[in-house]
Design a protein around this motif. Structure first.
Motif, short mmCIF file in Angstrom:
data_model
loop_
_atom_site.label_atom_id
_atom_site.label_comp_id
_atom_site.label_asym_id
_atom_site.label_seq_id
_atom_site.Cartn_x
_atom_site.Cartn_y
_atom_site.Cartn_z
N TRP A 15 3.55 -3.85 4.92
CA TRP A 15 3.13 -4.65 3.21
C TRP A 15 4.26 -4.58 2.45
O TRP A 15 4.38 -5.60 1.56
CB TRP A 15 1.94 -3.81 2.96
CG TRP A 15 0.73 -4.01 3.59
CD1 TRP A 15 -0.22 -2.91 4.08
CD2 TRP A 15 0.08 -5.28 4.07
NE1 TRP A 15 -1.22 -3.56 4.63
CE2 TRP A 15 -1.23 -4.95 4.71
CE3 TRP A 15 0.12 -6.61 3.76
CZ2 TRP A 15 -1.97 -5.92 5.33
CZ3 TRP A 15 -0.46 -7.53 4.30
CH2 TRP A 15 -1.64 -7.25 5.01
N GLY A 16 5.19 -3.71 2.39
CA GLY A 16 5.95 -3.53 1.39
C GLY A 16 7.38 -4.64 1.89
O GLY A 16 7.81 -5.14 0.82
N ALA A 54 7.23 1.68 -3.94
CA ALA A 54 6.49 0.80 -4.28
C ALA A 54 5.86 0.65 -5.72
O ALA A 54 5.88 -0.38 -6.38
CB ALA A 54 4.99 0.80 -3.42
N LYS A 80 6.76 -7.13 3.35
CA LYS A 80 5.88 -8.55 2.80
C LYS A 80 5.96 -8.52 1.33
O LYS A 80 5.19 -9.65 0.82
CB LYS A 80 4.95 -8.70 3.44
CG LYS A 80 4.95 -8.87 5.14
CD LYS A 80 3.54 -8.72 5.80
CE LYS A 80 2.59 -10.00 5.52
NZ LYS A 80 3.02 -11.13 6.04
N ASN A 81 6.52 -7.62 0.62
CA ASN A 81 6.35 -7.82 -1.03
C ASN A 81 4.98 -7.68 -1.37
O ASN A 81 4.55 -8.05 -2.55
CB ASN A 81 7.18 -9.09 -1.52
CG ASN A 81 8.52 -9.11 -1.12
OD1 ASN A 81 9.22 -8.06 -1.20
ND2 ASN A 81 8.83 -10.29 -0.84
N ASP A 82 3.80 -7.22 -0.60
CA ASP A 82 2.73 -6.81 -1.14
C ASP A 82 2.54 -5.46 -1.63
O ASP A 82 1.95 -4.40 -0.61
CB ASP A 82 1.52 -7.24 -0.04
CG ASP A 82 0.21 -7.41 -0.57
OD1 ASP A 82 0.02 -6.57 -1.60
OD2 ASP A 82 -0.68 -8.32 -0.11
N TYR A 83 3.12 -5.13 -2.66
CA TYR A 83 3.31 -3.65 -3.02
C TYR A 83 1.86 -2.91 -3.15
O TYR A 83 1.84 -1.70 -2.90
CB TYR A 83 4.03 -3.42 -3.94
CG TYR A 83 5.59 -4.02 -3.97
CD1 TYR A 83 6.48 -3.44 -3.01
CD2 TYR A 83 6.08 -4.94 -4.50
CE1 TYR A 83 7.51 -4.01 -2.53
CE2 TYR A 83 7.38 -5.87 -4.03
CZ TYR A 83 7.98 -5.23 -3.40
OH TYR A 83 9.40 -5.74 -2.87
N TYR A 126 8.82 -0.78 -7.49
CA TYR A 126 8.96 -2.15 -7.70
C TYR A 126 7.73 -2.91 -8.65
O TYR A 126 7.88 -4.00 -9.03
CB TYR A 126 8.59 -2.77 -6.19
CG TYR A 126 9.96 -2.77 -5.30
CD1 TYR A 126 11.04 -3.42 -5.62
CD2 TYR A 126 9.86 -2.03 -4.13
CE1 TYR A 126 12.11 -3.32 -4.87
CE2 TYR A 126 11.09 -1.91 -3.29
CZ TYR A 126 12.05 -2.54 -3.63
OH TYR A 126 13.12 -2.51 -2.94
#
Length: 548
Positions: A368-369, A401, A371-374, A404
């Motif tokens: 998920w990280g 995360a 994929k930038n879905d923090y 970010y």
């Protein structure tokens, strides 16, 4: 010896003395002279083709030499001559069992029990067959009945112990193996089985003592060499383990498990070429051996051949579809290939199989990280931490995360927690740990040599830290610093302890000293920056009421 001399004398007087040949054959077989015993049984049968006892004893010899077809023929002839010969039915049942026909074996042993309902040996052999049929309840019933009839039957205790072991009743298994050895101290298999239990209890030293004894009693026990190899491998003694697997393979060349375990030891020695060769050999022997595919897949991952790894993990899943760890590893392979959706599918499947699988949450969080879905990443890292509170990597990645997402305070707290649990997530330099923190770049300059005493105090401090005893930890970090004033890691961990105590200014001073000594350490830079920002924010924020 005296009996043997007497039978020799009797035969010298009467060369057609059938019973003397038969009885001398029994003694020779017991003494390991199978050739001489076979000759005597053959002679007895030639002299009297209707002598059932000679057929029975020759069948017993064949059974001991793993010749079930010949044994079955002789036991059948003995039964033909004496239809009520219960022991012949029992031994023919054992021969059918050896031949791989448990149903015929059960038929013979049940017939024996009709003839002699109180024969403990019949219950013993039937119990052994029930073990192979995975009918443990009936096996336990038969073994317990056999022990009521003969409380000194060591082999029964040994086999009942195997059932307890299979059903994870370790205490009862240990008691039965020990009882077997009290009755028969020369029962090699009982030592071997007890050694396996010690290994399961993580007592490899005691296990090795039992395996040594088993091997001394039975030098041809492939089982004992195999399991001693596992215990040695567990202790990090990889070459001695490999030597034991070599012997196990010599004694049993078709043991896929022995090749697989030897591959694991080669893998542990970073000899991936030899490891892969052994895993491949295990699969040649048994193409349905899921563990062989799984372990070879792990080796391909190490060699960064992710396509081959995924192929092997897929084969393992086809054979054994309910193994969460295989889905996890295949997911890691997909992650390495940047096929994140496929990776998430595998991590989802791993969690479907085992909802308490902390590492699957961790790995899915990483994807998920990537994929930038923090936010989803943080959710998964939090699940991993709740399941495994000592999982430093989950804290470390959750800290990234939070960073970010701009939450410096939570990022700093997680980074500090990760570092307090595992120094690899804080130290990249050579001043303390020889193992680089994951994802950290190579060192850019040489680091000072740190003395052994200073490192020992640092280790003591880390131990106090893990117990939440921060004052004791700080004392040991200070001792390390007095010995080596340039020990960056000691300043860093002292800062973490101060931070955990709420002493932010003192913590920042120690973090800054660590950074001054190791200016290339990105973790030190991050913590100094985050803590500076937090303290600045706190100094400008309006005062809060207590408890808010």
């Amino acid at each position: 010896e005296q009996a043997l001399r007497d039978f020799n004398k009797a035969i010298s007087i009467n060369t057609r003395y059938t019973e003397a040949y038969n009885r001398r054959g029994i003694i020779l077989n017991q003494n390991g002279d199978t050739a001489g015993a076979l000759e005597d049984f053959n002679t007895a049968i030639e002299l009297d083709p209707a002598y059932g006892a000679a057929y029975f004893n020759r069948g017993f010899l064949y059974l001991g030499r793993n010749l079930p077809d010949k044994a079955i023929d002789d036991f059948s002839r003995a039964i033909e001559l004496s239809p009520a010969f219960a022991m012949a039915y029992i031994q023919r049942g054992a021969a059918w069992h050896q031949k791989g026909n448990p149903e015929k074996a059960l038929t013979d042993i049940n017939k024996a029990l009709e003839l002699t309902p109180d024969d403990p040996e019949a219950y013993y052999h039937r119990g052994v067959i029930f073990i192979e049929k995975r009918n443990f309840e009936r096996a336990l019933t038969d073994f317990s009945t056999a022990l009521k009839l003969n409380p000194n039957y060591a082999d029964v205790y040994n086999k009942r112990g195997e059932v307890w072991s299979e059903t994870n009743d370790i205490a009862k298994a240990m008691k039965d193996f020990t009882s077997a050895l009290k009755i028969n101290p020369d029962l090699a298999d009982a030592y071997c089985n007890r050694g396996i239990l010690w290994s399961r209890k993580n007592n490899d030293d005691q296990a090795i003592l039992d395996f040594n004894k088993a091997i001394s009693l039975d030098p041809n026990s492939s089982k004992a060499y195999y399991h001693r190899g596992i215990a040695l491998n567990s202790k990090g003694l990889y070459y001695p383990a490999i030597a034991d697997y070599n012997k196990a393979i010599e004694l049993n060349p078709t043991s896929a498990k022995a090749y697989n375990q030897r591959g694991i030891s080669w893998d542990n020695k970073n000899n991936l070429r030899q490891a892969i060769a052994d895993y491949t050999k295990s699969l040649e022997i048994d193409p349905q051996y899921a563990a062989g595919y799984f372990n070879r897949g792990l080796a391909w991952i190490k060699k960064e051949d992710f396509d081959k790894a995924i192929e092997d993990f897929s084969q393992a899943i086809t054979i054994f579809p309910n193994h969460g760890m295989t889905y996890l590893q295949r997911g890691i392979g997909w992650k390495k290939k940047e096929q994140y959706d496929k990776a998430i599918q595998d991590f989802n499947k791993a969690l479907e199989i085992d909802p308490m699988f902390a590492n699957a949450f961790l790995q899915r969080g990483m994807v998920w990280g990537l994929k930038n879905d923090y936010q989803k990443a943080i959710t998964d890292y939090t699940e991993a931490i709740e399941l495994q509170p000592q999982l430093a990597e989950a804290y470390y990645n959750r800290g990234l995360a939070w960073d970010y997402l701009g939450n410096k305070e939570k990022s700093l707290a997680d980074s500090a927690k990760a570092a307090s649990l595992d120094s690899r997530f804080a130290v990249t330099s050579g001043d303390y740990s020889s193992q680089a923190r994951p994802a950290e770049p190579e060192e850019k300059k040489a680091k000072p040599v740190i003395s052994k005493d200073a490192k020992e105090y640092l280790n003591k401090g880390l131990a106090w830290d893990k117990q939440g005893k921060y004052d004791e930890a700080i004392e040991d970090y200070n001792r390390a610093i007095r010995i080596n004033p340039n020990f960056a890691s000691a300043y860093f961990y002292k800062g973490l302890a101060q931070y955990n105590k709420g002493e932010l200014k003192t913590a920042l001073s120690d973090f800054q000293k660590a950074l001054n000594l190791d200016p290339e350490n990105s973790e030190y830079k991050k913590i100094v920056s985050s803590l500076n920002a937090k303290m600045k924010e706190d100094s400008t924020a309006p005062a809060k009421e207590n408890g808010s």
